[in-house]
Design an enzyme around this catalytic site. Structure first.
Site, PDB file in Angstrom:
ATOM      1  N   ASP A 155      57.899 -11.983  47.262  1.00 52.11           N
ATOM      2  CA  ASP A 155      57.635 -11.328  45.985  1.00 52.11           C
ATOM      3  C   ASP A 155      57.990  -9.841  46.194  1.00 52.11           C
ATOM      4  OD1 ASP A 155      56.396 -10.555  43.498  1.00 52.11           O
ATOM      5  OD2 ASP A 155      54.701  -9.881  44.707  1.00 52.11           O
TER       6      ASP A 155
ATOM      7  N   HIS B 294      61.341  -0.630  27.015  1.00 51.66           N
ATOM      8  CA  HIS B 294      61.327  -1.188  28.367  1.00 51.66           C
ATOM      9  C   HIS B 294      62.507  -0.687  29.196  1.00 51.66           C
ATOM     10  CE1 HIS B 294      61.533  -4.358  31.542  1.00 51.66           C
ATOM     11  NE2 HIS B 294      60.283  -3.967  31.622  1.00 51.66           N
TER      12      HIS B 294
ATOM     13  N   ASP C 258      56.840  -6.688  43.719  1.00 55.71           N
ATOM     14  CA  ASP C 258      55.813  -5.701  43.362  1.00 55.71           C
ATOM     15  C   ASP C 258      54.489  -6.034  44.022  1.00 55.71           C
ATOM     16  OD1 ASP C 258      57.341  -3.983  41.704  1.00 55.71           O
ATOM     17  OD2 ASP C 258      57.441  -5.632  40.260  1.00 55.71           O
TER      18      ASP C 258
HETATM   19  C1  XBP Z   1      55.315  -7.694  38.903  1.00 54.08           C
HETATM   20  C2  XBP Z   1      55.348  -7.610  37.456  1.00 54.08           C
HETATM   21  C3  XBP Z   1      56.324  -6.735  36.827  1.00 54.08           C
HETATM   22  C4  XBP Z   1      56.116  -5.257  37.053  1.00 54.08           C
HETATM   23  C5  XBP Z   1      56.897  -4.479  36.039  1.00 54.08           C
HETATM   24  O1  XBP Z   1      55.638  -8.991  39.299  1.00 54.08           O
HETATM   25  O2  XBP Z   1      54.602  -8.284  36.781  1.00 54.08           O
HETATM   26  O3  XBP Z   1      56.249  -6.968  35.463  1.00 54.08           O
HETATM   27  O4  XBP Z   1      54.737  -4.922  36.862  1.00 54.08           O
HETATM   28  O5  XBP Z   1      58.258  -4.789  36.103  1.00 54.08           O
HETATM   29  P1  XBP Z   1      56.049  -9.413  40.813  1.00 54.08           P
HETATM   30  P2  XBP Z   1      59.147  -4.957  34.773  1.00 54.08           P
HETATM   31  O6  XBP Z   1      54.875  -9.087  41.666  1.00 54.08           O
HETATM   32  O7  XBP Z   1      56.344 -10.873  40.668  1.00 54.08           O
HETATM   33  O8  XBP Z   1      57.269  -8.655  41.218  1.00 54.08           O
HETATM   34  O9  XBP Z   1      58.712  -3.868  33.814  1.00 54.08           O
HETATM   35  O10 XBP Z   1      60.559  -4.795  35.247  1.00 54.08           O
HETATM   36  O11 XBP Z   1      58.846  -6.329  34.226  1.00 54.08           O
HETATM   37 MG    MG Z   2      53.461  -9.115  43.102  1.00 55.65          MG
END
Ligand code: XBP
Ligand code: MG
Length: 255
Positions: free
Chosen positions: A9, A79, A11
């Site tokens: 993953d 966005h 983030d």
């Molecule tokens: C993280 C998310 C993302 C980020 C924002 O998911 O939910 O939406 O918060 O990114 P993961 P975007 O841990 O699966 O990476 O604004 O580009 O959606």
């Molecule tokens: Mg994550």
């Protein structure tokens, strides 16, 4: 188990990026003259909705803030502006990798494991982060980067992990996911992967009971992880040898 691939993953897992996402959202709200501020407590709640566009929509629908309808009419522009701001902080080198991430990625690649990414975030955010952490090697290290709107349903749906495994050409039972949140763990387990969970700051109160193992982070030889629950792997840090200590994932239902 005999792992053949590691799927990360992004983030919260590679880095504590959610704080940078939160700041970028707030800067965008200001730039669009929206009198909204997502503080850390609110953001923790909003993170239950994966995906930035989906999160803004949910905020408008659930909290009815002023200017909500206008904001939704310009959701794509809003966005895109947030994405640009976030990516700029990554390119500036403001975001650092969590313990053990760079070490495990490089070692896994050297030992012949395939590497992939499965994330709900926008593709260019992932590319910026991988480049910041691994330079021009990033494209050779990761054979699959599955991101954002490539599947219709975001985490906790299993779609993104199924998609990543299909593109790797491997069954989920030989792939190990590394995740930081309940939504991520449910997504990976739903697709049938073993999961190493390393809870991030914003996900620290999540339920990780579905994970195969839960560790404070991936650890380093001189900075061991704190074991939290589940299968015991490694001795203070996760390396390729320790992945073999993971029990073979139990097959899951269709959904
Ligand atoms: C993280 C998310 C993302 C980020 C924002 O998911 O939910 O939406 O918060 O990114 P993961 P975007 O841990 O699966 O990476 O604004 O580009 O959606
Ligand atoms: Mg994550």
């Amino acid at each position: 188990m005999q792992p053949e691939a590691l799927i990360f993953d992004v983030d919260g897992t590679l880095a504590e990026t959610e704080e940078w996402h939160r700041r970028a959202f707030n800067e965008t709200f200001q730039a669009f003259a929206l009198d909204w501020n997502w503080n850390a407590d609110l953001y923790r709640i909003l993170l239950k909705v994966a995906g930035g566009k989906e999160r803004i929509r949910h905020y408008v629908e659930a909290y009815a803030p002023p200017g909500g309808a206008t904001a939704l009419a310009k959701l794509s522009a809003l966005h895109a502006d947030k994405t640009e701001r976030y990516a700029k902080s990554v390119v500036k080198g403001e975001v650092s990798a969590r313990p053990g991430v760079k070490r495990l990625v490089r070692q896994a690649h050297e030992k012949g494991l395939r590497l992939g990414v499965a994330t709900t975030t926008t593709l260019c955010n992932v590319e910026a982060l991988l480049k910041a952490f691994f330079g021009s090697d990033a494209r050779h290290l990761f054979s699959v980067v599955a991101a954002g709107d490539v599947v219709p349903r975001k985490k906790p749906a299993p779609d993104i992990y199924r998609h990543a495994c299909e593109r790797l050409g491997l069954p989920p039972s030989v792939c190990v996911a590394v995740e930081d949140s309940e939504n991520g763990v449910l997504s990976a387990r739903g697709a049938g992967l073993a999961v190493i969970a390393t809870p991030s700051f914003y996900a620290s109160h999540d339920d990780f009971s579905a994970a195969t193992t839960v560790l404070s982070d991936l650890g380093e030889p001189d900075a061991p992880y704190r074991f939290i629950s589940g299968a015991r792997i490694g001795r203070g840090y996760v390396d390729v040898a320790s992945l073999h200590d993971l029990p073979r994932p139990i097959a899951v239902g269709k959904e």
